[in-house]
Scaffold this motif. Structure first.
Motif, mmCIF file in Angstrom:
data_model
loop_
_atom_site.group_PDB
_atom_site.id
_atom_site.type_symbol
_atom_site.label_atom_id
_atom_site.label_comp_id
_atom_site.label_asym_id
_atom_site.label_seq_id
_atom_site.Cartn_x
_atom_site.Cartn_y
_atom_site.Cartn_z
ATOM 1 N N LYS A 97 0.849 -1.197 0.000
ATOM 2 C CA LYS A 97 0.000 0.000 0.000
ATOM 3 C C LYS A 97 0.885 1.247 0.000
ATOM 4 O O LYS A 97 1.673 1.456 0.928
ATOM 5 N N LEU A 98 0.737 2.060 -1.053
ATOM 6 C CA LEU A 98 1.608 3.220 -1.225
ATOM 7 C C LEU A 98 0.841 4.538 -1.277
ATOM 8 O O LEU A 98 1.390 5.554 -1.694
ATOM 9 N N ARG A 99 -0.376 4.560 -0.820
ATOM 10 C CA ARG A 99 -1.149 5.796 -0.892
ATOM 11 C C ARG A 99 -0.495 6.904 -0.062
ATOM 12 O O ARG A 99 -0.202 6.724 1.122
ATOM 13 N N ASN A 100 -0.228 8.034 -0.719
ATOM 14 C CA ASN A 100 0.363 9.212 -0.084
ATOM 15 C C ASN A 100 1.759 8.963 0.473
ATOM 16 O O ASN A 100 2.219 9.664 1.378
ATOM 17 N N THR A 101 2.466 7.960 -0.063
ATOM 18 C CA THR A 101 3.828 7.659 0.368
ATOM 19 C C THR A 101 4.813 8.582 -0.346
ATOM 20 O O THR A 101 4.707 8.800 -1.550
ATOM 21 N N ASP A 102 5.754 9.130 0.401
ATOM 22 C CA ASP A 102 6.753 10.033 -0.180
ATOM 23 C C ASP A 102 7.946 9.219 -0.672
ATOM 24 O O ASP A 102 8.713 8.678 0.126
ATOM 25 N N LEU A 103 8.097 9.141 -1.993
ATOM 26 C CA LEU A 103 9.174 8.360 -2.610
ATOM 27 C C LEU A 103 10.198 9.270 -3.291
ATOM 28 O O LEU A 103 10.846 8.878 -4.254
ATOM 29 N N HIS A 104 10.354 10.456 -2.764
ATOM 30 C CA HIS A 104 11.299 11.426 -3.329
ATOM 31 C C HIS A 104 12.728 10.877 -3.314
ATOM 32 O O HIS A 104 13.242 10.480 -2.282
ATOM 33 N N ARG A 105 13.364 10.825 -4.479
ATOM 34 C CA ARG A 105 14.743 10.360 -4.651
ATOM 35 C C ARG A 105 14.962 8.902 -4.222
ATOM 36 O O ARG A 105 16.066 8.490 -3.858
ATOM 37 N N VAL A 106 13.937 8.118 -4.240
ATOM 38 C CA VAL A 106 14.034 6.696 -3.869
ATOM 39 C C VAL A 106 14.706 5.875 -4.974
ATOM 40 O O VAL A 106 14.530 6.121 -6.154
ATOM 41 N N ASN A 107 15.467 4.853 -4.559
ATOM 42 C CA ASN A 107 16.050 3.907 -5.508
ATOM 43 C C ASN A 107 15.115 2.704 -5.640
ATOM 44 O O ASN A 107 15.040 1.858 -4.751
ATOM 45 N N LEU A 108 14.403 2.652 -6.786
ATOM 46 C CA LEU A 108 13.489 1.540 -7.061
ATOM 47 C C LEU A 108 14.081 0.585 -8.097
ATOM 48 O O LEU A 108 13.362 -0.246 -8.662
ATOM 49 N N ASN A 109 15.369 0.689 -8.314
ATOM 50 C CA ASN A 109 16.024 -0.124 -9.331
ATOM 51 C C ASN A 109 15.817 -1.621 -9.067
ATOM 52 O O ASN A 109 16.106 -2.116 -7.980
ATOM 53 N N VAL A 111 13.231 -3.263 -8.462
ATOM 54 C CA VAL A 111 12.188 -3.629 -7.501
ATOM 55 C C VAL A 111 11.247 -4.630 -8.145
ATOM 56 O O VAL A 111 10.935 -4.537 -9.336
ATOM 57 N N ARG A 112 10.779 -5.579 -7.357
ATOM 58 C CA ARG A 112 9.915 -6.641 -7.884
ATOM 59 C C ARG A 112 8.438 -6.352 -7.617
ATOM 60 O O ARG A 112 8.082 -5.790 -6.585
ATOM 61 N N ASN A 113 7.605 -6.754 -8.573
ATOM 62 C CA ASN A 113 6.144 -6.729 -8.413
ATOM 63 C C ASN A 113 5.590 -5.339 -8.122
ATOM 64 O O ASN A 113 4.661 -5.172 -7.341
ATOM 65 N N LEU A 114 6.149 -4.349 -8.802
ATOM 66 C CA LEU A 114 5.679 -2.977 -8.637
ATOM 67 C C LEU A 114 4.835 -2.586 -9.842
ATOM 68 O O LEU A 114 5.256 -2.754 -10.981
ATOM 69 N N THR A 115 3.643 -2.064 -9.607
ATOM 70 C CA THR A 115 2.779 -1.638 -10.695
ATOM 71 C C THR A 115 2.660 -0.126 -10.702
ATOM 72 O O THR A 115 2.758 0.533 -9.665
ATOM 73 N N TYR A 116 2.412 0.431 -11.879
ATOM 74 C CA TYR A 116 2.190 1.867 -11.972
ATOM 75 C C TYR A 116 0.905 2.267 -11.267
ATOM 76 O O TYR A 116 0.757 3.395 -10.792
ATOM 77 N N GLU A 117 -0.035 1.355 -11.187
ATOM 78 C CA GLU A 117 -1.268 1.650 -10.454
ATOM 79 C C GLU A 117 -0.949 1.945 -8.993
ATOM 80 O O GLU A 117 -1.531 2.846 -8.385
ATOM 81 N N HIS A 118 -0.010 1.170 -8.429
ATOM 82 C CA HIS A 118 0.414 1.436 -7.051
ATOM 83 C C HIS A 118 1.150 2.761 -6.956
ATOM 84 O O HIS A 118 0.906 3.573 -6.059
ATOM 85 N N LEU A 125 7.418 11.301 -6.436
ATOM 86 C CA LEU A 125 8.390 10.395 -7.044
ATOM 87 C C LEU A 125 9.543 11.168 -7.680
ATOM 88 O O LEU A 125 10.407 10.586 -8.321
ATOM 89 N N CYS A 126 9.540 12.475 -7.491
ATOM 90 C CA CYS A 126 10.548 13.330 -8.120
ATOM 91 C C CYS A 126 11.965 12.837 -7.839
ATOM 92 O O CYS A 126 12.321 12.545 -6.703
ATOM 93 N N ARG A 127 12.767 12.719 -8.903
ATOM 94 C CA ARG A 127 14.162 12.300 -8.851
ATOM 95 C C ARG A 127 14.347 10.851 -8.392
ATOM 96 O O ARG A 127 15.444 10.453 -7.989
ATOM 97 N N ALA A 128 13.287 10.058 -8.429
ATOM 98 C CA ALA A 128 13.408 8.640 -8.077
ATOM 99 C C ALA A 128 14.046 7.865 -9.235
ATOM 100 O O ALA A 128 13.904 8.233 -10.400
ATOM 101 N N THR A 129 14.738 6.788 -8.890
ATOM 102 C CA THR A 129 15.274 5.867 -9.899
ATOM 103 C C THR A 129 14.265 4.740 -10.071
ATOM 104 O O THR A 129 13.889 4.078 -9.106
ATOM 105 N N MET A 130 13.835 4.523 -11.309
ATOM 106 C CA MET A 130 12.782 3.560 -11.582
ATOM 107 C C MET A 130 13.337 2.133 -11.704
ATOM 108 O O MET A 130 14.547 1.931 -11.717
ATOM 109 N N PRO A 131 12.451 1.119 -11.770
ATOM 110 C CA PRO A 131 12.911 -0.275 -11.815
ATOM 111 C C PRO A 131 13.902 -0.596 -12.920
ATOM 112 O O PRO A 131 14.718 -1.507 -12.782
#
Length: 207
Positions: A97-109, A111-118, A125-131
């Motif tokens: 559950k990621l509702r209203n979660t602050d992922l600023h500059r997070v490393n998501l490189n 990452v498993r089982n992540l959907t754009y819906e989530h 998500l500004c400046r985050a690294t995507m999967p």
């Protein structure tokens, strides 16, 4: 909060990953991992790499700069949590559950089982690294990102300014905005039990 829970949270703040994992396992063994024990907790900088946090309730917790590499966060509650500059390399975010979660500059490189819906439920998500290892291009137009940009004097209507804000080229930002139209269509199809998952920079359907 009981003294035992406070003791385990202090143990989780140890620089020794082994001690941290032992504290997490004790929380689970006592049936506290999914309760309120960690909700809203200050867990900045902690070493949770490889931790079994499946189903953990971390709502509102401050995990700024935490190391969550390889952690199992499947079905965890991270709503309203602060994950700024967190390392989630190879973590499992299945049904997290990621509702209203602050992922600023997070490393998501990787990452498993992540959907754009989530991700669309997140705050920033500004400046985050995507999967796929690329920088997030602003394609989800998250309210928190837009507000952050405005606070910095950036006009969200100007592509050049927003591209600079996200740290991507104008071309990448433009492609992301076009992608957003496809994503909107995907959300409609989701209502028909079709799920869109992140594969590289593309969306793919999973029936």
């Amino acid at each position: 909060m009981s003294s035992k829970i406070m003791e385990l949270i202090r143990k989780m703040r140890s620089p020794d990953n082994k001690s941290v994992l032992q504290a997490v396992e004790e929380l689970r063994a006592r049936g506290w991992i999914g309760g309120d024990a960690l909700a809203g907790a200050s867990l900045r900088y902690i070493h949770l790499q490889g931790a079994d946090l499946q189903g953990a309730n971390l709502e509102g917790a401050d995990l700024t700069m935490a190391d969550l590499r390889g952690a199992d966060l499947s079905m965890a509650n991270l709503q309203g949590a602060h994950l700024r500059r967190v390392n989630l390399y190879r973590a499992d975010l299945s049904r997290t559950k990621l509702r209203n979660t602050d992922l600023h500059r997070v490393n998501l490189n990787r990452v498993r089982n992540l959907t754009y819906e989530h991700l669309a439920q997140a705050k920033r998500l500004c400046r985050a690294t995507m999967p796929d290892g690329c920088r997030y291009d602003g394609r989800l137009n998250l309210d928190g990102d837009i507000a952050f940009a405005r606070a910095g004097g950036i006009n969200p209507e100007v592509d050049e300014e927003m591209a600079a804000f996200y740290g991507v080229s104008v071309e990448e930002y433009g492609r992301g905005q076009k992608w957003a139209e496809t994503f909107a269509a995907g959300i409609q199809e989701k209502q028909q039990d079709i799920e869109w998952v992140v594969v590289g920079r593309e969306l793919r359907k999973v029936a």
